[in-house]
Design an enzyme around this catalytic site. Structure first.
Site, short mmCIF file in Angstrom:
data_model
loop_
_atom_site.label_atom_id
_atom_site.label_comp_id
_atom_site.label_asym_id
_atom_site.label_seq_id
_atom_site.Cartn_x
_atom_site.Cartn_y
_atom_site.Cartn_z
N ARG A 196 100.16 39.30 100.83
CA ARG A 196 100.44 40.53 100.45
C ARG A 196 99.04 41.47 100.80
O ARG A 196 99.05 42.31 100.23
CB ARG A 196 100.85 40.42 99.01
N ARG A 197 98.08 40.83 101.56
CA ARG A 197 97.10 41.35 101.99
C ARG A 197 96.94 41.77 103.38
O ARG A 197 95.71 42.15 103.75
CB ARG A 197 96.01 40.52 101.55
N CYS B 226 95.21 61.20 110.34
CA CYS B 226 96.44 61.65 109.63
C CYS B 226 97.19 60.37 109.09
O CYS B 226 97.57 60.20 108.09
CB CYS B 226 97.15 62.52 110.39
N ARG C 285 98.43 61.05 105.57
CA ARG C 285 98.26 62.01 104.58
C ARG C 285 98.66 63.36 104.98
O ARG C 285 98.94 64.23 103.92
CB ARG C 285 96.48 62.10 104.59
N SER C 286 99.35 63.74 105.99
CA SER C 286 99.69 65.16 106.31
C SER C 286 100.29 64.87 107.66
O SER C 286 100.07 64.45 108.52
CB SER C 286 98.10 65.90 106.65
N ASP D 138 102.69 67.53 110.63
CA ASP D 138 103.37 68.75 110.98
C ASP D 138 104.70 68.19 111.55
O ASP D 138 104.68 67.68 112.60
CB ASP D 138 102.37 69.13 112.33
N HIS E 276 105.20 69.20 106.08
CA HIS E 276 105.12 70.57 106.27
C HIS E 276 105.74 71.15 107.50
O HIS E 276 105.59 70.46 108.41
CB HIS E 276 103.66 71.15 105.90
N TYR F 71 105.07 74.43 109.52
CA TYR F 71 104.28 75.86 109.55
C TYR F 71 105.24 77.00 109.79
O TYR F 71 106.20 76.83 110.13
CB TYR F 71 103.44 75.62 110.86
#
Length: 276
Positions: A137-138, A157, A177-178, A180, A218, A220
């Site tokens: 599990r590593r 990203c 993390r983010s 478009d 997100h 835009y």
């Protein structure tokens, strides 16, 4: 219809209907004309794709399959941070005069670390564990290295992969993390679906589930009309994924060793404005 289409349509509609607008807030990205690029966003989006059933390529519009695979191999196989090793020009805006994007992406995967078994980079460690300790599990990678962030021309990203073997199937969680959504969503999904298929094959496993976790998904402000038109289209059947069964070493894969057959799509959206 392609299951990837359903996931994409539902996600976009949810962002449009229930998302939070960043208009008026202190944001970093700007459009080419210098105005701030605001978004409608949802936090903590989780999409699941069962690769044993279908390859998750969007049919609403064409995803540039070969270019997407070339980039993921640039990161995971070449472990490069130089755009001269990449066929597309998607990283040009973040490269310096020598073509480097700094200590980001492929650079981090190529750094060797000390393990009990010896010195290995993160990719080789994954390949080693899937052969020697497949039910561990590593088994994971992480390229968001804080001590090197100041030397990255763009913070990662898609920054981590966690692999998990269940019933001889290789599953993975991709953390981002983010994103478009218009420019990059299916591009990333296709890339990491291919990567999972490749790693599963060379590890003697079957491809299982890809779970895509997006912290900040997100749209835009200038993309909203494009998204609305895109998700109004009629989805088409999913293509068939082919991978060269002769390849047994991850580093032997090329972009010619994978393809999408019967890939039918709606018209392409061109000249998408990109916030930087």
């Amino acid at each position: 219809m392609s299951y990837a289409d359903k996931v994409f349509i539902d996600m976009c509609q949810d962002i449009l209907d229930h998302g939070y607008s960043t208009e008026g807030e202190k944001v970093r990205p700007k459009w080419e004309d210098g105005t701030y690029a605001y978004t409608i966003k949802r936090f903590g989006v989780v999409n699941r794709y069962d690769l044993s059933k279908e390859f998750p390529a969007l049919t609403l519009r064409r995803t540039a399959f070969k270019s997407a695979v070339d980039e993921v191999l640039w990161i995971w196989q070449k472990k490069s941070n130089n755009i001269h090793d990449l066929k597309s020009h998607i990283w040009d805006e973040w490269a310096d005069e020598d073509g480097s994007i700094g200590k980001a992406y492929g650079y981090q995967l190529g750094v060797k670390h000390q393990y009990k078994e010896g010195m290995m980079d993160q990719v080789d460690r994954v390949l080693y564990d899937l052969k020697e300790n497949p039910y561990s599990r590593r088994i994971m990678t992480n390229i968001y290295v804080h001590e090197d962030l100041h030397e990255m021309n763009l913070y990662p990203c898609a920054y981590s992969m966690t692999f998990n073997v269940t019933d001889d199937k290789l599953n993975a969680v991709l953390n981002q993390r983010s994103q478009d959504v218009l420019a990059a969503n299916n591009w990333n999904v296709v890339q990491y679906a291919v990567l999972l298929h490749m790693i599963a094959q060379v590890s003697g496993l079957k491809a299982g589930e890809l779970v895509h976790v997006i912290a900040d998904a997100h749209i835009y402000d200038r993309h909203i009309p494009l998204i609305k038109e895109l998700i109004s289209r009629e989805p088409l059947p999913a293509p068939t994924f082919w991978i060269n069964p002769e390849i047994k070493n991850f580093y032997d894969f090329t972009t010619d060793d994978v393809r999408l057959d019967n890939y039918q799509t709606g018209p392409q959206i061109t000249n998408i404005p990109i916030a930087v």
